[in-house]
Enzyme design. Structure first.
Site, PDB file in Angstrom:
ATOM      1  CB  THR A  97      -1.182  -6.169  -9.038  1.00 56.28           C
ATOM      2  OG1 THR A  97      -2.392  -5.068  -9.041  1.00 56.28           O
ATOM      3  CG2 THR A  97      -0.066  -5.228  -9.857  1.00 56.28           C
ATOM      4  CG  ASP A  98      -6.382  -4.456 -10.768  1.00 58.72           C
ATOM      5  OD1 ASP A  98      -4.958  -4.440 -10.106  1.00 58.72           O
ATOM      6  OD2 ASP A  98      -7.246  -4.978 -10.444  1.00 58.72           O
ATOM      7  CD  GLU A  99      -2.205  -0.526  -8.929  1.00 54.61           C
ATOM      8  OE1 GLU A  99      -1.275   0.161  -9.129  1.00 54.61           O
ATOM      9  OE2 GLU A  99      -2.933  -0.169  -7.815  1.00 54.61           O
TER      10      GLU A  99
ATOM     11  CE1 TYR B 112       2.807  -2.855  -6.170  1.00 52.98           C
ATOM     12  CE2 TYR B 112       0.571  -1.780  -7.034  1.00 52.98           C
ATOM     13  CZ  TYR B 112       1.262  -2.953  -6.136  1.00 52.98           C
ATOM     14  OH  TYR B 112       0.738  -3.830  -6.272  1.00 52.98           O
TER      15      TYR B 112
ATOM     16  CE  LYS C  20       3.359  -6.856  -7.609  1.00 56.17           C
ATOM     17  NZ  LYS C  20       3.916  -8.328  -6.487  1.00 56.17           N
TER      18      LYS C  20
HETATM   19  P1  NAD Z   1       1.926  -5.320   2.019  1.00 56.50           P
HETATM   20  O1  NAD Z   1       2.669  -3.960   1.805  1.00 56.50           O
HETATM   21  O2  NAD Z   1       0.338  -5.266   3.295  1.00 56.50           O
HETATM   22  O3  NAD Z   1       2.866  -5.771   2.802  1.00 56.50           O
HETATM   23  C1  NAD Z   1       3.546  -6.112   2.202  1.00 56.50           C
HETATM   24  C2  NAD Z   1       4.925  -7.289   3.188  1.00 56.50           C
HETATM   25  O4  NAD Z   1       5.870  -7.519   2.387  1.00 56.50           O
HETATM   26  C3  NAD Z   1       5.303  -7.125   4.016  1.00 56.50           C
HETATM   27  O5  NAD Z   1       4.902  -7.566   5.194  1.00 56.50           O
HETATM   28  C4  NAD Z   1       6.456  -6.337   4.398  1.00 56.50           C
HETATM   29  O6  NAD Z   1       7.380  -6.230   5.729  1.00 56.50           O
HETATM   30  C5  NAD Z   1       7.368  -6.936   3.660  1.00 56.50           C
HETATM   31  N1  NAD Z   1       8.348  -6.826   2.221  1.00 56.50           N
HETATM   32  C6  NAD Z   1       8.302  -5.501   1.713  1.00 56.50           C
HETATM   33  N2  NAD Z   1       9.837  -5.653   1.204  1.00 56.50           N
HETATM   34  C7  NAD Z   1       9.986  -6.914   1.816  1.00 56.50           C
HETATM   35  C8  NAD Z   1      11.610  -7.153   1.460  1.00 56.50           C
HETATM   36  N3  NAD Z   1      12.087  -6.644   0.586  1.00 56.50           N
HETATM   37  N4  NAD Z   1      11.734  -8.548   1.854  1.00 56.50           N
HETATM   38  C9  NAD Z   1      10.815  -9.069   2.242  1.00 56.50           C
HETATM   39  N5  NAD Z   1       9.744  -9.235   2.943  1.00 56.50           N
HETATM   40  C10 NAD Z   1       9.766  -7.076   2.308  1.00 56.50           C
HETATM   41  O7  NAD Z   1       1.148  -5.680   0.437  1.00 56.50           O
HETATM   42  P2  NAD Z   1      -0.162  -6.150   0.422  1.00 56.50           P
HETATM   43  O8  NAD Z   1      -1.509  -5.282   0.541  1.00 56.50           O
HETATM   44  O9  NAD Z   1      -0.599  -7.768   1.397  1.00 56.50           O
HETATM   45  O10 NAD Z   1       0.339  -6.801  -0.881  1.00 56.50           O
HETATM   46  C11 NAD Z   1       1.329  -8.253  -1.046  1.00 56.50           C
HETATM   47  C12 NAD Z   1       1.190  -7.714  -2.941  1.00 56.50           C
HETATM   48  O11 NAD Z   1       0.170  -8.607  -2.882  1.00 56.50           O
HETATM   49  C13 NAD Z   1       2.057  -7.373  -2.980  1.00 56.50           C
HETATM   50  O12 NAD Z   1       3.484  -8.360  -3.935  1.00 56.50           O
HETATM   51  C14 NAD Z   1       0.939  -6.852  -3.908  1.00 56.50           C
HETATM   52  O13 NAD Z   1       2.072  -6.162  -4.503  1.00 56.50           O
HETATM   53  C15 NAD Z   1       0.174  -7.771  -4.160  1.00 56.50           C
HETATM   54  N6  NAD Z   1      -0.956  -7.002  -4.472  1.00 56.50           N
HETATM   55  C16 NAD Z   1      -1.586  -6.695  -3.573  1.00 56.50           C
HETATM   56  C17 NAD Z   1      -2.920  -6.333  -3.763  1.00 56.50           C
HETATM   57  C18 NAD Z   1      -3.657  -5.369  -2.741  1.00 56.50           C
HETATM   58  O14 NAD Z   1      -4.893  -4.952  -2.753  1.00 56.50           O
HETATM   59  N7  NAD Z   1      -3.443  -5.482  -1.627  1.00 56.50           N
HETATM   60  C19 NAD Z   1      -4.364  -6.198  -5.112  1.00 56.50           C
HETATM   61  C20 NAD Z   1      -3.472  -7.155  -5.947  1.00 56.50           C
HETATM   62  C21 NAD Z   1      -1.907  -7.561  -5.955  1.00 56.50           C
HETATM   63  O1  DAU Z   2      -5.665  -3.251  -8.114  1.00 58.71           O
HETATM   64  C1  DAU Z   2      -4.583  -3.841  -6.975  1.00 58.71           C
HETATM   65  C2  DAU Z   2      -3.751  -3.007  -6.282  1.00 58.71           C
HETATM   66  O2  DAU Z   2      -4.857  -1.982  -5.468  1.00 58.71           O
HETATM   67  C3  DAU Z   2      -2.816  -3.261  -5.330  1.00 58.71           C
HETATM   68  O3  DAU Z   2      -1.998  -3.796  -6.549  1.00 58.71           O
HETATM   69  C4  DAU Z   2      -2.150  -2.443  -4.671  1.00 58.71           C
HETATM   70  O4  DAU Z   2      -1.343  -2.951  -4.171  1.00 58.71           O
HETATM   71  C5  DAU Z   2      -2.895  -2.106  -3.952  1.00 58.71           C
HETATM   72  O5  DAU Z   2      -2.333  -0.982  -2.915  1.00 58.71           O
HETATM   73  C6  DAU Z   2      -3.930  -1.250  -4.383  1.00 58.71           C
HETATM   74  O6  DAU Z   2      -3.623  -0.153  -5.383  1.00 58.71           O
HETATM   75  P1  DAU Z   2      -4.617   0.723  -5.797  1.00 58.71           P
HETATM   76  O7  DAU Z   2      -3.763   2.650  -5.957  1.00 58.71           O
HETATM   77  O8  DAU Z   2      -5.688   1.302  -5.992  1.00 58.71           O
HETATM   78  O9  DAU Z   2      -5.295   1.378  -4.264  1.00 58.71           O
HETATM   79  P2  DAU Z   2      -5.020   2.236  -2.864  1.00 58.71           P
HETATM   80  O10 DAU Z   2      -6.016   1.988  -1.040  1.00 58.71           O
HETATM   81  O11 DAU Z   2      -4.439   3.443  -2.476  1.00 58.71           O
HETATM   82  O12 DAU Z   2      -6.068   3.957  -2.831  1.00 58.71           O
HETATM   83  C7  DAU Z   2      -7.412   3.095  -3.724  1.00 58.71           C
HETATM   84  C8  DAU Z   2      -8.644   4.415  -4.153  1.00 58.71           C
HETATM   85  O13 DAU Z   2      -8.733   5.010  -3.584  1.00 58.71           O
HETATM   86  C9  DAU Z   2      -7.186   4.446  -5.555  1.00 58.71           C
HETATM   87  O14 DAU Z   2      -8.116   4.875  -6.610  1.00 58.71           O
HETATM   88  C10 DAU Z   2      -7.519   6.111  -5.011  1.00 58.71           C
HETATM   89  C11 DAU Z   2      -8.108   6.402  -4.130  1.00 58.71           C
HETATM   90  N1  DAU Z   2      -7.684   7.011  -2.979  1.00 58.71           N
HETATM   91  C12 DAU Z   2      -6.906   6.281  -2.018  1.00 58.71           C
HETATM   92  C13 DAU Z   2      -6.498   7.354  -1.151  1.00 58.71           C
HETATM   93  C14 DAU Z   2      -4.905   6.681   0.027  1.00 58.71           C
HETATM   94  C15 DAU Z   2      -8.622   8.185  -2.180  1.00 58.71           C
HETATM   95  O15 DAU Z   2      -9.216   8.620  -3.234  1.00 58.71           O
HETATM   96  N2  DAU Z   2      -7.799   8.659  -1.075  1.00 58.71           N
HETATM   97  C16 DAU Z   2      -6.750   8.002  -0.089  1.00 58.71           C
HETATM   98  O16 DAU Z   2      -6.527   8.382   0.922  1.00 58.71           O
END
Ligand code: NAD
Ligand code: DAU
Length: 351
Positions: free
Chosen positions: A134-136, A159, A163
């Site tokens: 992730t970019d985080e 988190y 990562k």
């Molecule tokens: P998500 O939370 O929707 O899904 C995570 C999945 O992993 C779930 O299906 C969960 O059951 C499974 N899981 C959790 N713990 C596990 C374990 N111990 N063994 C096997 N499976 C397990 O997450 P997402 O948003 O789909 O993110 C997927 C990946 O991409 C993550 O690694 C996250 O860090 C990364 N990522 C997410 C975003 C985003 O915006 N959502 C952006 C950048 C990177």
């Molecule tokens: O940047 C990539 C990341 O994006 C991934 O690595 C993470 O897995 C994914 O969860 C996401 O993280 P964020 O914290 O950016 O996503 P989230 O949807 O939780 O929040 C997006 C922005 O919105 C953040 O600035 C917090 C804000 N927010 C979020 C929620 C849930 C609110 O203002 N209100 C809310 O209720």
């Protein structure tokens, strides 16, 4: 036929990836290992449940025996690790599970892959381990500049720290054992099947059900939004063509402040669903602890080296996304029952 171990393939991005890959390629097999935590949902995989190229296995990436047995049975060419605890707010409340799954789970996968793929320093031809990061991990930006692959890691939340630690282990396996690895670091994804704890589906669900829309702090935090299918395409390209050992940032210069996203969702739902959905639903609530102010990816490397570019402009992607949630009300009802409800009530009881 190439054989993939995809972990976390019942979650948001993982399920989109499995569906994308099976549509795009004929001659592949995907073993999908997922623990089915609150965020994993087999309903996401309904469209591929009868596809013989997809094998779902419920299990934990931390489980050495189970992962080793899968390597022995399927002789994988690729491992793509999506499995993680992914929600920042949860990591602030309960950091331990983030260290366990995201760090130790990754180390276990690396160890199992190494045991299966390496003999006397020689690695299985064409094999690769791809870590979805992730970019985080780069921390937070000021008003200008972008995250490059060379930007130093500076994570702030439990988190993003987990990562970043996982990324360093992947790098260490590449540097120390010459393991064939890549890391992708993506910005915020949006699209179908995203669990409604994340900003976009949470706001859609709350607005539709007449709840307030909790905007953290002033809502001027900026995220760089990427349609999930564009991310899936990038991972496919890095897996097959990424140069070994390299990191690729994935994003699309789609930066928007959170309050803009919330108002956009209101505007679309106001027209599509009800005139009662309006800005009076917005409630500014206490800010997230340690809230990163701005993320912005420089995607030049993946564009230049692999020819990837994001195909979906935000204005199109957000309409596709909202339409999907409106057409899949049962999905939303199912995932917002049970444990999630309990979590939701606790999380928002004071808001
Ligand atoms: P998500 O939370 O929707 O899904 C995570 C999945 O992993 C779930 O299906 C969960 O059951 C499974 N899981 C959790 N713990 C596990 C374990 N111990 N063994 C096997 N499976 C397990 O997450 P997402 O948003 O789909 O993110 C997927 C990946 O991409 C993550 O690694 C996250 O860090 C990364 N990522 C997410 C975003 C985003 O915006 N959502 C952006 C950048 C990177
Ligand atoms: O940047 C990539 C990341 O994006 C991934 O690595 C993470 O897995 C994914 O969860 C996401 O993280 P964020 O914290 O950016 O996503 P989230 O949807 O939780 O929040 C997006 C922005 O919105 C953040 O600035 C917090 C804000 N927010 C979020 C929620 C849930 C609110 O203002 N209100 C809310 O209720």
């Amino acid at each position: 036929m190439k054989k993939y171990l995809v972990t976390g393939g019942a979650g948001f991005i993982g399920s989109n990836f499995v569906i994308y890959m099976l549509k795009k390629h004929d001659d592949i097999q995907i073993v999908n290992l997922d623990k089915l935590t609150y965020a994993g949902n087999l309903e996401n995989l309904k469209s591929v449940e009868n596809d013989p190229r997809h094998i779902f296995v419920q299990g934990d990436i931390c489980d050495k025996e189970a992962v080793t047995a899968l390597f022995e049975k399927y002789d994988f060419d690729y491992v793509i690790n999506f499995a993680a605890e992914s929600h920042v707010d949860r990591s602030i409340a309960e950091p331990e599970i983030f260290a366990k799954t995201n760090v130790l789970g990754t180390v276990n996968l690396l160890n199992c892959a190494k045991a299966a793929w390496e003999k006397d320093g020689v690695w299985k031809e064409g094999a690769k381990y791809l870590q979805v990061s992730t970019d985080e991990v780069y921390g937070s930006l000021g008003e200008t500049g972008y995250f490059m692959e060379t930007t130093p890691l500076d994570p702030h939340s439990p988190y993003s720290s987990s990562k970043a630690a996982a990324d360093l282990f992947v790098k260490a396996y590449g540097d120390t054992y010459k393991m064939p690895v890549n890391i992708t670091r993506c910005s915020n994804n949006y699209g179908p099947y995203q669990f409604p704890e994340k900003l976009i589906p949470l706001m859609i669900n709350n607005a539709k059900t007449g709840k307030h829309l909790p905007v953290y702090g002033d809502g001027m935090q900026v995220r760089d939004w990427l349609y999930v299918e564009d991310h899936c395409k990038a991972i496919d390209m890095v897996c097959t063509s990424g140069k070994l050992g390299e990191v690729y940032n994935v994003g699309g210069h789609n930066e928007r402040p959170n309050i803009f996203i919330v108002k956009k969702i209101i505007e679309i739902l106001h027209d599509k669903v009800s005139s009662e959905i309006n800005e009076s639903l917005i409630k500014h609530v206490e800010d997230r602890k340690g809230h990163d102010r701005r993320y912005g990816i420089d995607p030049e490397k993946i564009k230049r080296d692999l020819g990837w570019y994001p195909e979906t402009p935000f204005e199109k992607g957000i309409v596709l996304t909202i339409n999907w949630y409106l057409e899949n009300e049962d999905w939303m009802k199912n995932v917002t029952s049970g444990d999630y409800q309990k979590y939701y009530r606790e999380m928002y009881k004071n808001r």
